[in-house]
Structures are given as C-alpha cells and as structure tokens.
Design a protein around this motif. Structure first.
Motif, PDB file in Angstrom:
ATOM      1  N   ALA A   1     -11.473  -0.045 -14.219  1.00 37.47           N
ATOM      2  CA  ALA A   1     -10.261   0.370 -14.810  1.00 37.47           C
ATOM      3  C   ALA A   1      -8.988   0.752 -13.890  1.00 37.47           C
ATOM      4  O   ALA A   1      -8.026   0.571 -14.041  1.00 37.47           O
ATOM      5  N   CYS A   2      -9.519   1.520 -12.681  1.00 33.20           N
ATOM      6  CA  CYS A   2      -8.420   1.590 -11.954  1.00 33.20           C
ATOM      7  C   CYS A   2      -7.843   0.785 -10.886  1.00 33.20           C
ATOM      8  O   CYS A   2      -7.036   0.975 -10.025  1.00 33.20           O
ATOM      9  N   ALA A   3      -8.297  -0.511 -11.087  1.00 33.43           N
ATOM     10  CA  ALA A   3      -7.998  -1.750 -10.255  1.00 33.43           C
ATOM     11  C   ALA A   3      -6.405  -2.067 -10.006  1.00 33.43           C
ATOM     12  O   ALA A   3      -6.001  -2.202  -8.811  1.00 33.43           O
ATOM     13  N   GLU A   4      -5.856  -1.761 -10.913  1.00 33.00           N
ATOM     14  CA  GLU A   4      -4.209  -2.072 -10.953  1.00 33.00           C
ATOM     15  C   GLU A   4      -3.386  -0.862 -10.065  1.00 33.00           C
ATOM     16  O   GLU A   4      -2.808  -1.405  -9.417  1.00 33.00           O
ATOM     17  N   GLU A   5      -3.878   0.260 -10.392  1.00 29.02           N
ATOM     18  CA  GLU A   5      -3.472   1.589  -9.716  1.00 29.02           C
ATOM     19  C   GLU A   5      -3.650   1.198  -8.375  1.00 29.02           C
ATOM     20  O   GLU A   5      -3.044   1.706  -7.458  1.00 29.02           O
ATOM     21  N   TRP A   6      -5.080   0.762  -7.689  1.00 23.55           N
ATOM     22  CA  TRP A   6      -5.498   0.752  -6.412  1.00 23.55           C
ATOM     23  C   TRP A   6      -4.441  -0.346  -5.943  1.00 23.55           C
ATOM     24  O   TRP A   6      -3.874  -0.394  -4.664  1.00 23.55           O
ATOM     25  N   GLN A   7      -4.227  -1.356  -6.455  1.00 22.03           N
ATOM     26  CA  GLN A   7      -3.477  -2.469  -5.993  1.00 22.03           C
ATOM     27  C   GLN A   7      -1.962  -2.267  -5.916  1.00 22.03           C
ATOM     28  O   GLN A   7      -1.467  -2.411  -4.695  1.00 22.03           O
ATOM     29  N   GLU A   8      -1.349  -1.501  -6.830  1.00 20.40           N
ATOM     30  CA  GLU A   8      -0.018  -0.969  -6.719  1.00 20.40           C
ATOM     31  C   GLU A   8       0.003   0.071  -5.471  1.00 20.40           C
ATOM     32  O   GLU A   8       1.114  -0.270  -4.773  1.00 20.40           O
ATOM     33  N   SER A   9      -1.014   0.788  -5.300  1.00 22.03           N
ATOM     34  CA  SER A   9      -0.689   1.656  -3.914  1.00 22.03           C
ATOM     35  C   SER A   9      -0.920   0.820  -2.629  1.00 22.03           C
ATOM     36  O   SER A   9      -0.649   1.635  -1.650  1.00 22.03           O
ATOM     37  N   ARG A  10      -1.237  -0.285  -2.662  1.00 21.64           N
ATOM     38  CA  ARG A  10      -1.452  -1.178  -1.567  1.00 21.64           C
ATOM     39  C   ARG A  10      -0.500  -2.417  -1.483  1.00 21.64           C
ATOM     40  O   ARG A  10      -0.930  -3.455  -1.141  1.00 21.64           O
TER      41      ARG A  10
END
Length: 117
Positions: A58-67
């Motif tokens: 579920a949080c994959a996009e947020e994780w990628q956005e932060s990196r």
C-alpha cells in the motif's frame, strides 16, 4: 532444503529466488476415517504465477516518492511474485469417502482476532 537443492528447485520452477526456508518433506494429515489432506511445498511453488502483474504494498508509491533522487530505488533487479501467491489445491486423501456439509451458526470472533495481545 539444502542450498544446492533450493537453487536447483528455483531454476526448475523458473522462480528467481525461493523463500528463505523451504521444507522438502510432505505434510500429511489424515483422520482415522481415512479422510485427510496432503501438502507438498514444492508442488505448491509450481503453481506460483510469476508472470502475472507485479504486486505492490500500500505505501510503495509514498516510499518511492520519498526516494525520488535515488536512481537505484526505481530499478527492479529480479522482478518476481514475491508473495509466492499460488492457486495450489492440496490433494485430498480418502476420495471414496463422501463429505457432508452441515450448516452452522458458529462464526469466527473477528474482535478477538483484532486483539494485539
């Protein structure tokens, strides 16, 4: 399984990598009446669809956005079904036995399942 056997199985199953631990033995649960089920991890892994759409948490996009600035975080090195989802149907034992479904009012206590204790 030994590491050598795991690598051989991964190649045979066309899976880039197996779980950290795979048991080669068969689990068999059989009642005195003769009915039972049999579970074999290798047979179950044969049913893994490794070519179906890639799953994301579920949080994959947020994780990628932060990196965003890290060029390596978007690189997929070994794409595969990391959940090992399979449509494995365990073989039933005692095929000649007739099963009878009995209606019940019993239910799973979902509130108890939510308890973190």
């Amino acid at each position: 399984m030994k590491l050598v056997d795991m690598k051989k199985s991964a190649d045979e199953l066309h899976i880039p990598s197996l779980l950290e631990m795979v048991f080669r033995d068969v689990l068999r649960i059989q009642l005195c009446s003769g009915f039972g089920i049999k579970f074999n991890a290798t047979d179950a892994l044969r049913c893994v669809n490794d070519y179906q759409g890639m799953l994301k948490v579920a949080c994959a996009e947020e994780w990628q956005e932060s990196r965003r600035k890290d060029e390596h975080s978007k690189e997929v090195i070994k794409p595969h079904n990391w959940t090992y989802t399979a449509d494995y149907m365990r073989p039933l034992l005692g095929d000649s036995l007739k099963l009878k479904a009995v209606p019940t009012t019993d239910h799973i206590n979902t509130e108890k399942l939510k308890d973190k204790e």
